[in-house]
Enzyme design. Structure first.
Site, PDB file in Angstrom:
ATOM      1  N   HIS A   1       1.083   4.889   4.565  1.00 44.16           N
ATOM      2  CA  HIS A   1       0.338   5.515   3.464  1.00 44.16           C
ATOM      3  C   HIS A   1       0.753   6.960   3.274  1.00 44.16           C
ATOM      4  O   HIS A   1       0.999   7.417   2.141  1.00 44.16           O
ATOM      5  CB  HIS A   1      -1.161   5.424   3.736  1.00 44.16           C
ATOM      6  CG  HIS A   1      -1.704   4.044   3.638  1.00 44.16           C
ATOM      7  ND1 HIS A   1      -3.048   3.752   3.751  1.00 44.16           N
ATOM      8  CD2 HIS A   1      -1.091   2.848   3.446  1.00 44.16           C
ATOM      9  CE1 HIS A   1      -3.231   2.451   3.615  1.00 44.16           C
ATOM     10  NE2 HIS A   1      -2.060   1.878   3.444  1.00 44.16           N
TER      11      HIS A   1
ATOM     12  N   SER B   1       0.817  -1.213   0.000  1.00 45.44           N
ATOM     13  CA  SER B   1       0.000   0.000   0.000  1.00 45.44           C
ATOM     14  C   SER B   1       0.850   1.263   0.000  1.00 45.44           C
ATOM     15  O   SER B   1       0.506   2.251  -0.660  1.00 45.44           O
ATOM     16  CB  SER B   1      -0.929  -0.001   1.221  1.00 45.44           C
ATOM     17  OG  SER B   1      -1.751  -1.139   1.222  1.00 45.44           O
TER      18      SER B   1
END
Length: 324
Positions: free
Chosen positions: A316, A258
């Site tokens: 992230h 991610s």
């Protein structure tokens, strides 16, 4: 006689006192020993308050025991080695990409006329029945440069996902394919965890986003620079996760691509902010790439401040900032 009687009475009273007080004192002692508080045993599953370690597991992380990680009192010092690994690996990745790009351009120039002659000869020959190998070649040639570039990354993620299902590999997978600043191995998991997924839905979602943005990102950066950015983004986002975990004291394993995919997404949305995007399940609702990037950063910032545990929001945000 009177003295004898008095001596007997006094002797009987002493016997009575000795016979009644001794059992009472012994009973009283037994009661005190019976209600004595036992020493508390240390629970290995509870976090150690002296080290300040608070295990934190994500919903997408494998179920590992806390004893698999060793917390250190000097946790900040453990960030020194990952920091130099991040800087060194990123420099090596971009340097290798520059050499690879030069060699690819040199090879393309040298073989330009040869490839043109080969294509002309193939067109002049009569076409025979297409075999399986030729069908694979036709499918491969029909892909864009970006889709070909990410095919190897997707294959590596699928392979690592299958290794998670082998029981004899569990210890190796937890040690080298999950990133945690409390682990005894710090540097190699920063890269290997980028190709690691324990949940099939997690892997499918990440690979779908990577496949969707592959054509755009490779057209912007080129194949060689894209590989350098992707691998470096995985290491940089993991280092951001390390810093957040050490700062908050919430340790736990993290894995997944991610962070690197957030770098790809942020780079595309920054270069093409007016591009229209849509969600796979809701294709009727479209929005600009710039607004999508703002919404994702706001969501991860809220998750980081509020302590949400389902995603690694620090990774992230680190990946998004690296891509911008």
């Amino acid at each position: 006689m009177a003295w004898n009687c008095g001596a007997r009475v006094w002797f009987r009273q002493e016997l009575w006192c000795a016979g009644t007080r001794a059992p009472r004192s012994s009973l009283y002692t037994q009661q005190r020993n019976g209600f004595k508080r036992q020493a508390q045993k240390s629970d290995p599953q509870r976090p150690n308050s002296e080290t300040g370690v608070k295990p934190q597991r994500s919903g997408l992380s494998p179920p590992v025991q806390d004893s698999a990680f060793q917390a250190s009192s000097s946790s900040v010092k453990k960030l020194v080695k990952p920091f130099f690994f991040t800087v060194g690996f990123s420099g090596f990745a971009f340097g290798s990409a520059a050499v690879w790009q030069y060699e690819a351009l040199k090879y393309k120039v040298q073989n330009y006329f040869k490839d043109t002659r080969t294509d002309w000869m193939n067109k002049m020959r009569p076409q025979k029945g297409l075999g399986f190998r030729k069908q694979i070649n036709l499918w491969w040639n029909s892909l864009s440069n970006g889709q070909r570039a990410v095919s190897g990354i997707i294959a590596a993620n699928v392979l690592v996902f299958c290794l998670w299902r082998v029981p004899s590999f569990q210890r190796i997978m937890v040690t080298y394919f999950t990133s945690n600043p409390a682990s005894r191995v710090l540097c190699f998991p920063m890269l290997l965890s980028t190709f690691s997924h324990f949940s099939f839905l997690h892997m499918a979602a990440n690979m779908y986003v990577l496949w969707s943005f592959s054509t755009s990102i490779v057209s912007i950066l080129g194949r060689e620079q894209f590989m350098a950015v992707y691998l470096s983004a995985g290491v940089v986002s993991t280092f951001a996760s390390y810093v957040c975990k050490v700062a908050t004291g919430r340790y736990g394993p993290s894995l997944g691509a991610s962070g690197a995919i957030m770098t790809v997404l942020a780079a595309v949305c920054t270069k093409m902010p007016e591009a229209r995007l849509a969600i796979i399940f809701l294709p009727m609702f479209t929005f600009t790439a710039g607004n999508a990037l703002k919404a994702i950063i706001a969501l991860d910032s809220a998750g980081l401040l509020l302590g949400w545990k389902f995603f690694d929001h620090a990774a992230h945000l680190g990946g998004a900032l690296f891509g911008m």
